[in-house]
Design an enzyme around this catalytic site. Sequence first.
Site, PDB file in Angstrom:
ATOM      1  N   CYS A  99      -3.228  -3.396  -4.301  1.00  0.00           N
ATOM      2  CA  CYS A  99      -2.679  -3.795  -3.011  1.00  0.00           C
ATOM      3  C   CYS A  99      -1.301  -4.436  -3.102  1.00  0.00           C
ATOM      4  CB  CYS A  99      -3.642  -4.727  -2.283  1.00  0.00           C
ATOM      5  SG  CYS A  99      -3.971  -6.211  -3.178  1.00  0.00           S
ATOM      6  N   HIS A 135     -12.361  -2.271   1.483  1.00  0.00           N
ATOM      7  CA  HIS A 135     -11.700  -0.956   1.438  1.00  0.00           C
ATOM      8  C   HIS A 135     -12.389  -0.058   0.422  1.00  0.00           C
ATOM      9  CE1 HIS A 135      -7.839  -3.287   2.632  1.00  0.00           C
ATOM     10  NE2 HIS A 135      -8.176  -2.536   3.663  1.00  0.00           N
TER      11      HIS A 135
HETATM   12  C1  CIR Z   1      -7.014  -8.423   4.273  1.00  0.00           C
HETATM   13  O1  CIR Z   1      -8.157  -8.771   4.561  1.00  0.00           O
HETATM   14  O2  CIR Z   1      -6.434  -7.536   4.899  1.00  0.00           O
HETATM   15  C2  CIR Z   1      -6.319  -9.133   3.132  1.00  0.00           C
HETATM   16  N1  CIR Z   1      -6.738 -10.472   3.051  1.00  0.00           N
HETATM   17  C3  CIR Z   1      -6.572  -8.443   1.823  1.00  0.00           C
HETATM   18  C4  CIR Z   1      -6.027  -7.055   1.772  1.00  0.00           C
HETATM   19  C5  CIR Z   1      -6.168  -6.427   0.425  1.00  0.00           C
HETATM   20  N2  CIR Z   1      -5.675  -5.102   0.460  1.00  0.00           N
HETATM   21  C6  CIR Z   1      -5.943  -4.171  -0.451  1.00  0.00           C
HETATM   22  O3  CIR Z   1      -6.671  -4.423  -1.393  1.00  0.00           O
HETATM   23  N3  CIR Z   1      -5.424  -2.975  -0.276  1.00  0.00           N
END
Ligand code: CIR
Length: 276
Positions: free
Chosen positions: A269, A168
């Site tokens: 997140c 991201h």
């Molecule tokens: C994913 O790949 O969607 C999750 N394992 C990690 C998401 C992390 N999200 C974020 O940093 N906003």
Amino acid sequence: MNNFKYTSVIVRDVSDSLGEEALRMDDGPVVDMEKVRLQHKEYVRTVRSLGLKIIKMDADHSLPDSVFVEDPAVVIGTAVLLPKLGHPSRRPETNAMQKVFEGIPGMKIHKMEDIDPMATLDGGDVLFTGQEIFVGQGSRTNERGVKVLSQVFSGFKVTSIEVNGHLHLKSVCTLAADDTIILATGDDESTGIVKRLQSAATGKYKYLEVKGKSSGANCVYIESNDEPTVIHQSFSVYPQIEQAYNSLKGRKIAVDTSELSKVDGCLTCLGIFLTI
Ligand code: CIR
């Protein structure tokens, strides 16, 4: 608008399936679920200690990535966008999120899928600085997702930044003060992303650079309790970030979420911060 004077935060308990089934960019070491739960608890305790009300969602063990609540909702003031998440396995996460927002008086909910069913976006791609919005366009957020975001938050300039090599936009840069963006420049991809952001920015910012692991540049900036506060990663896990964070004014609090980083989770997140 008091953009960062948060009053509450939405968090979600850790899914039992995270260790085995969460999405990850690289196969890496096994996730220690006990550590994950302890680190998540410590994060929640830290946010609560700043005077924020905790809105806790129950875990959903069928949704391994659902602890990462930042992705299924983008909130500025009273407007909330429930995106269609970039990865199909995460799309059902918005259902429970919608119920939470329906229970908060005064929120105006916009569902991406109703506006454009082909649009996708993850909240981790959205960097709101108070002056403008940057949105990463890459593996999770597409051009149509950027367009829907611009429509919903039409009061702000929205600029799309190409993201490659990282999950991201906020995997490599976040807000560290109301006028400061902290940026990772530890690898070619992150350097490219932050250069694109710097040349597209129209707001006035100071830039703080960190080398090493890109997620060292992911922090949470809060202005609650009358003192600007940054929650950042622990200096023992990310020694390269110490100098940068120490140069900031205000309160600094370290929280170690290194176990969650095995499945690409950062600090931002884990919470959706609300001002109402
Ligand atoms: C994913 O790949 O969607 C999750 N394992 C990690 C998401 C992390 N999200 C974020 O940093 N906003």
